[in-house]
Design a protein around this motif. Sequence first.
Motif, short mmCIF file in Angstrom:
data_model
loop_
_atom_site.label_atom_id
_atom_site.label_comp_id
_atom_site.label_asym_id
_atom_site.label_seq_id
_atom_site.Cartn_x
_atom_site.Cartn_y
_atom_site.Cartn_z
N GLU A 104 -11.41 3.30 6.43
CA GLU A 104 -11.44 2.75 7.80
C GLU A 104 -12.88 2.64 8.32
O GLU A 104 -13.23 1.67 8.98
CB GLU A 104 -10.57 3.61 8.73
CG GLU A 104 -9.09 3.50 8.35
CD GLU A 104 -8.12 3.92 9.44
OE1 GLU A 104 -8.55 4.13 10.59
OE2 GLU A 104 -6.91 4.03 9.14
N SER A 163 -1.05 -0.02 11.46
CA SER A 163 -0.80 -0.02 10.02
C SER A 163 -0.43 1.40 9.55
O SER A 163 0.52 1.59 8.78
CB SER A 163 -2.06 -0.55 9.32
OG SER A 163 -2.21 -0.05 8.03
N ARG A 164 -1.18 2.40 10.04
CA ARG A 164 -0.89 3.80 9.68
C ARG A 164 0.46 4.23 10.24
O ARG A 164 1.26 4.87 9.55
CB ARG A 164 -1.98 4.71 10.23
CG ARG A 164 -3.04 5.02 9.21
CD ARG A 164 -4.02 6.03 9.75
NE ARG A 164 -5.04 5.43 10.57
CZ ARG A 164 -5.22 5.66 11.88
NH1 ARG A 164 -4.44 6.48 12.53
NH2 ARG A 164 -6.20 5.07 12.52
N VAL A 170 0.84 -1.21 0.00
CA VAL A 170 0.00 0.00 0.00
C VAL A 170 0.88 1.26 0.00
O VAL A 170 0.57 2.25 -0.67
CB VAL A 170 -0.95 -0.01 1.23
CG1 VAL A 170 -1.54 1.38 1.50
CG2 VAL A 170 -2.08 -1.01 1.04
#
Length: 90
Positions: free
Chosen positions: A48, A79-80, A31
């Motif tokens: 999200e 993840s962010r 990503v």
Amino acid sequence: MTLENIRKEIDALDEQILGLLNQRMSLVEKVIAAKEQKNLQVLDAAREKFILEKIENKIKNPQYAASIQSIYKEIMKQSRDYQEQKRLKE
Ligand SMILES: C=C(O[C@@H]1C=C(C(=O)O)C=C[C@H]1O)C(=O)O
């Protein structure tokens, strides 16, 4: 069912969860590059929200809802954070 047996089942599920988290993080890695190509920011609030709504519909016992939603929020936060850290290193 004895405590020992219950824990054996938890251990087996943890193996599966770990395998899936490893796979999820390696997709997050992809990503990063895909977003950079398109000049997109790390946070996609709409995505999200969509994930959290989808999850809510799949929770079998409403008593688990708050816990499972929190776990997913944390997965997406990590993840962010990972994506942001990677961007800082570039
Ligand atoms: C992985 C992404 O980046 C962020 C993290 C998400 C996730 O971990 O599912 C979802 C949306 C974004 O805020 C994405 O955009 O797909």
